[in-house]
Design a protein around this motif. Structure first.
Motif, PDB file in Angstrom:
ATOM      1  N   HIS A 134      52.675 -12.313  -5.767  1.00  9.58           N
ATOM      2  CA  HIS A 134      51.341 -12.764  -5.374  1.00  9.58           C
ATOM      3  C   HIS A 134      50.604 -11.767  -4.469  1.00  9.58           C
ATOM      4  N   ASP A 135      51.254 -10.661  -4.111  1.00  9.35           N
ATOM      5  CA  ASP A 135      50.570  -9.624  -3.327  1.00  9.35           C
ATOM      6  C   ASP A 135      49.744  -8.740  -4.268  1.00  9.35           C
ATOM      7  N   ARG A 136      48.782  -8.041  -3.708  1.00  5.21           N
ATOM      8  CA  ARG A 136      47.900  -7.192  -4.519  1.00  5.21           C
ATOM      9  C   ARG A 136      47.878  -5.771  -3.970  1.00  5.21           C
ATOM     10  N   LEU A 137      47.724  -4.796  -4.888  1.00  7.34           N
ATOM     11  CA  LEU A 137      47.709  -3.386  -4.490  1.00  7.34           C
ATOM     12  C   LEU A 137      46.498  -2.694  -5.117  1.00  7.34           C
ATOM     13  N   LYS A 138      45.681  -2.060  -4.282  1.00  8.27           N
ATOM     14  CA  LYS A 138      44.508  -1.304  -4.754  1.00  8.27           C
ATOM     15  C   LYS A 138      44.763   0.168  -4.454  1.00  8.27           C
ATOM     16  N   LEU A 139      44.621   1.004  -5.489  1.00  2.00           N
ATOM     17  CA  LEU A 139      44.933   2.431  -5.348  1.00  2.00           C
ATOM     18  C   LEU A 139      43.695   3.272  -5.626  1.00  2.00           C
ATOM     19  N   PHE A 140      43.398   4.196  -4.719  1.00  3.49           N
ATOM     20  CA  PHE A 140      42.275   5.124  -4.914  1.00  3.49           C
ATOM     21  C   PHE A 140      42.821   6.548  -5.034  1.00  3.49           C
ATOM     22  N   GLU A 141      42.336   7.272  -6.034  1.00  3.60           N
ATOM     23  CA  GLU A 141      42.712   8.684  -6.185  1.00  3.60           C
ATOM     24  C   GLU A 141      41.528   9.417  -6.812  1.00  3.60           C
ATOM     25  N   LEU A 142      41.064  10.459  -6.114  1.00  2.61           N
ATOM     26  CA  LEU A 142      39.823  11.136  -6.523  1.00  2.61           C
ATOM     27  C   LEU A 142      40.056  12.317  -7.468  1.00  2.61           C
ATOM     28  N   HIS A 143      41.214  12.958  -7.373  1.00  3.87           N
ATOM     29  CA  HIS A 143      41.445  14.124  -8.233  1.00  3.87           C
ATOM     30  C   HIS A 143      41.588  13.642  -9.678  1.00  3.87           C
ATOM     31  N   PRO A 144      40.747  14.157 -10.616  1.00  2.29           N
ATOM     32  CA  PRO A 144      40.754  13.593 -11.973  1.00  2.29           C
ATOM     33  C   PRO A 144      42.125  13.648 -12.654  1.00  2.29           C
ATOM     34  N   THR A 145      42.852  14.756 -12.485  1.00  2.00           N
ATOM     35  CA  THR A 145      44.155  14.875 -13.154  1.00  2.00           C
ATOM     36  C   THR A 145      45.157  13.894 -12.548  1.00  2.00           C
ATOM     37  N   ASP A 146      45.194  13.855 -11.211  1.00  4.37           N
ATOM     38  CA  ASP A 146      46.149  12.953 -10.564  1.00  4.37           C
ATOM     39  C   ASP A 146      45.763  11.487 -10.787  1.00  4.37           C
ATOM     40  N   ALA A 147      44.463  11.218 -10.883  1.00  6.49           N
ATOM     41  CA  ALA A 147      44.028   9.834 -11.136  1.00  6.49           C
ATOM     42  C   ALA A 147      44.496   9.387 -12.529  1.00  6.49           C
ATOM     43  N   ARG A 148      44.398  10.288 -13.506  1.00  7.90           N
ATOM     44  CA  ARG A 148      44.867   9.965 -14.867  1.00  7.90           C
ATOM     45  C   ARG A 148      46.378   9.766 -14.879  1.00  7.90           C
ATOM     46  N   THR A 149      47.088  10.657 -14.192  1.00  4.94           N
ATOM     47  CA  THR A 149      48.556  10.541 -14.142  1.00  4.94           C
ATOM     48  C   THR A 149      48.954   9.237 -13.446  1.00  4.94           C
ATOM     49  N   LEU A 150      48.242   8.930 -12.367  1.00  2.95           N
ATOM     50  CA  LEU A 150      48.539   7.698 -11.631  1.00  2.95           C
ATOM     51  C   LEU A 150      48.346   6.477 -12.534  1.00  2.95           C
ATOM     52  N   LEU A 151      47.233   6.474 -13.253  1.00  7.74           N
ATOM     53  CA  LEU A 151      46.935   5.353 -14.152  1.00  7.74           C
ATOM     54  C   LEU A 151      48.057   5.197 -15.185  1.00  7.74           C
ATOM     55  N   ALA A 152      48.487   6.325 -15.756  1.00 10.86           N
ATOM     56  CA  ALA A 152      49.553   6.281 -16.772  1.00 10.86           C
ATOM     57  C   ALA A 152      50.865   5.817 -16.144  1.00 10.86           C
ATOM     58  N   ASN A 153      51.189   6.328 -14.963  1.00 10.24           N
ATOM     59  CA  ASN A 153      52.438   5.930 -14.295  1.00 10.24           C
ATOM     60  C   ASN A 153      52.426   4.443 -13.950  1.00 10.24           C
ATOM     61  N   ILE A 154      51.297   3.977 -13.427  1.00 10.42           N
ATOM     62  CA  ILE A 154      51.197   2.556 -13.049  1.00 10.42           C
ATOM     63  C   ILE A 154      51.254   1.672 -14.303  1.00 10.42           C
ATOM     64  N   GLY A 155      50.680   2.181 -15.416  1.00  8.97           N
ATOM     65  CA  GLY A 155      50.698   1.423 -16.674  1.00  8.97           C
ATOM     66  C   GLY A 155      52.110   1.050 -17.087  1.00  8.97           C
ATOM     67  N   GLN A 156      53.063   1.932 -16.792  1.00  8.54           N
ATOM     68  CA  GLN A 156      54.458   1.676 -17.192  1.00  8.54           C
ATOM     69  C   GLN A 156      55.074   0.501 -16.439  1.00  8.54           C
ATOM     70  N   LEU A 157      54.454   0.108 -15.340  1.00 10.64           N
ATOM     71  CA  LEU A 157      55.014  -0.998 -14.549  1.00 10.64           C
ATOM     72  C   LEU A 157      54.662  -2.363 -15.141  1.00 10.64           C
ATOM     73  N   ASN A 158      53.677  -2.365 -16.066  1.00  9.41           N
ATOM     74  CA  ASN A 158      53.198  -3.642 -16.626  1.00  9.41           C
ATOM     75  C   ASN A 158      52.914  -4.649 -15.511  1.00  9.41           C
ATOM     76  N   ALA A 159      52.250  -4.190 -14.487  1.00 10.18           N
ATOM     77  CA  ALA A 159      52.018  -5.040 -13.316  1.00 10.18           C
ATOM     78  C   ALA A 159      50.776  -5.914 -13.460  1.00 10.18           C
ATOM     79  N   GLY A 160      50.030  -5.732 -14.571  1.00  9.81           N
ATOM     80  CA  GLY A 160      48.856  -6.572 -14.823  1.00  9.81           C
ATOM     81  C   GLY A 160      47.854  -6.485 -13.693  1.00  9.81           C
ATOM     82  N   ARG A 161      47.374  -7.670 -13.267  1.00 11.11           N
ATOM     83  CA  ARG A 161      46.307  -7.688 -12.261  1.00 11.11           C
ATOM     84  C   ARG A 161      46.813  -7.400 -10.848  1.00 11.11           C
ATOM     85  N   GLN A 162      48.128  -7.280 -10.714  1.00 16.13           N
ATOM     86  CA  GLN A 162      48.649  -7.037  -9.360  1.00 16.13           C
ATOM     87  C   GLN A 162      48.184  -5.685  -8.803  1.00 16.13           C
TER      88      GLN A 162
END
Ligand code: SAM
Length: 315
Positions: A134-162
Motif C-alpha cells: 500500500h506504499d507508493r514510490l514516485k521516481l524522477f530522472e531527467l537524463h533521457p537515457t537513464d530515464a528510459r533505462t529506469l522505466l525499463a528496469n522498473i517495468g520488470q518489477l510489475n509493480a503496477g500503480r505502486q
C-alpha cells in the motif's frame, strides 16, 4: 545535457553511506501501518552492472561496496570462531550486534548470486524492496537515457500503480505530491551537483517542502569537495530545520585525503571523491544510534589513510 551517469559511481563509498542511511530510515518508517509515500527526486537508472564498462572504468565500487565485501569476507564471522565465510560472500560485519551496515550488505547480496557482486541496486530498487503493497514510490530522472533505462528496469518489477516514473525535473516535480493524502512521506534528494545551481535548488526545495508538509522526512545527500557551496549546504539545511522547529541529523564519511597525489610515473593523480554526507530533516529517533554503530565500521573498513573519519551530529 548533463554528462553525469551514476553507472560510473554505483557502489562507491558515497552510495554505501547514503543507502545504509536510507535503509535504516525506511525500515523505521515502514513499521507503522499507514501508507508511506516515497519520492526519489534524482533516481538514476535503478540498477547498475558492477562488471560493466562504466563501473570497471571508474573503479569506484572498489573503494566502496567491493572493499566492504572483500574485507568482511576476510574477517572472522561473528560468533563463529575461526570461520572466514565463503570467499567473496557476505560474512557478517565484525560487530557484536546486527547493524545497519550488515542490513545494507544483505540488501545488495539479495540482488546477486551467492558470493558474487555483479549487480548494484540503486535507490529506486532499494526503496521498492522495503515498501509494503500500500506504499507508493514516485521516481524522477531527467537524463533521457537513464530515464528510459529506469522505466525499463522498473517495468520488470510489475509493480503496477505502486511505482510511477517521471522523466522530469525532480526539484519541481516534488511539489505536486506534498502534502501526501496519508500524511506520511519520505523524500530522497540525491542530485549529481554537476551544476552549481543544484546547491541552492536543494535548499529551496527543502524549504518549500517543509512549508507544504512540515512532518515529512527529508534526506539530502551532498558531496564534500573543495568548493564552498558543498560545505555550506549542510549548514544551510541545519538553519532551515532549526528555523522550522524540526529535528535534524547530519552524518558524513571521509575515506581518504583529498590532496592531489602522484602515480609511479610521476603523473598527478586526482584522489576522486573522498567524502560525502547525508542530511536528514525529521529523522526517525532510531537513526542516530544505528549510524553511531555503522559510521565507525565504515571508517574502519573503507578508510584508506589517517584522514578517514566521520561526523555524526543532530539537533
Ligand atoms: N539516487 C540514485 C541512487 O542512489 O541510486 C542516484 C542518483 S545520481 C547521484 C543523480 C541523478 O539525477 C542522475 O541520474 C542525473 O541524471 C539525475 N538528475 C540531474 N538533475 C536532475 C533533475 N533536476 N531532476 C531529476 N533528475 C536529475
Amino acid at each position: 545535457m548533463f554528462s553525469y551517469r551514476h553507472a560510473f559511481h554505483a557502489g562507491n563509498h558515497a552510495d554505501v553511506l547514503k543507502h545504509t542511511a536510507l535503509m535504516a530510515i525506511l525500515q523505521h518508517l515502514t513499521q507503522k501501518d499507514t501508507a508511506l509515500l516515497v519520492v526519489d527526486t534524482h533516481a538514476g537508472a535503478g540498477l547498475y552492472r558492477l562488471d560493466g564498462d562504466y563501473a570497471q572504468t571508474s573503479g569506484e565500487a572498489d573503494e566502496g561496496l567491493l572493499r566492504l565485501t572483500a574485507k568482511t569476507a576476510a574477517a572472522p564471522a561473528t560468533g563463529k570462531k575461526g570461520s572466514t565465510g565463503d570467499a567473496g560472500a557476505n560474512a557478517p560485519v565484525p560487530a557484536a550486534r546486527a547493524s545497519a551496515l550488515q542490513a545494507y550488505l544483505d540488501m545488495v547480496a539479495s540482488f546477486n548470486a551467492k558470493g558474487r557482486h555483479r549487480v548494484y541496486p540503486g535507490s529506486p530498487f532499494i526503496i521498492h524492496q522495503l515498501l509494503r503493497e500500500h506504499d507508493r514510490l514516485k521516481l524522477f530522472e531527467l537524463h533521457p537515457t537513464d530515464a528510459r533505462t529506469l522505466l525499463a528496469n522498473i517495468g520488470q518489477l510489475n509493480a503496477g500503480r505502486q511505482i510511477e516514473v517521471f522523466d522530469q525535473d525532480g526539484f519541481e516535480g516534488l511539489k505536486k505530491f506534498l502534502p501526501p493524502p496519508s500524511r506520511r512521506a519520505l523524500v530522497l534528494c540525491d542530485p549529481s551537483y554537476e551544476i552549481k545551481s543544484d546547491y541552492p535548488r536543494v535548499v529551496a526545495m527543502v524549504s518549500e517542502a517543509l512549508q507544504r508538509f512540515a512532518t515529512g522526512t527529508y534526506v539530502v545527500w551532498y558531496p564534500l569537495i573543495p568548493r564552498p557551496e558543498s560545505h555550506d549546504l549542510p549548514r544551510k539545511l541545519k538553519n532551515l530545520a532549526i528555523k522550522a522547529g524540526k529535528s535534524w541529523l547530519n552524518a558524513s564519511l571521509n575515506i581518504k585525503s583529498n590532496k592531489l597525489g602522484k602515480d609511479a610515473a610521476g603523473e598527478v593523480v586526482r584522489p576522486g571523491l573522498s567524502a560525502s554526507g547525508v542530511f536528514v530533516v525529521n529523522p526517525p529517533h532510531t537513526l542516530k544510534a544505528l549510524l553511531k554503530d555503522a559510521l565507525p565500521q565504515m571508517v574502519e573498513l573503507l578508510g584508506q589513510d589517517q584522514h578517514a573519519s566521520f561526523v555524526l551530529e543532530s539537533g
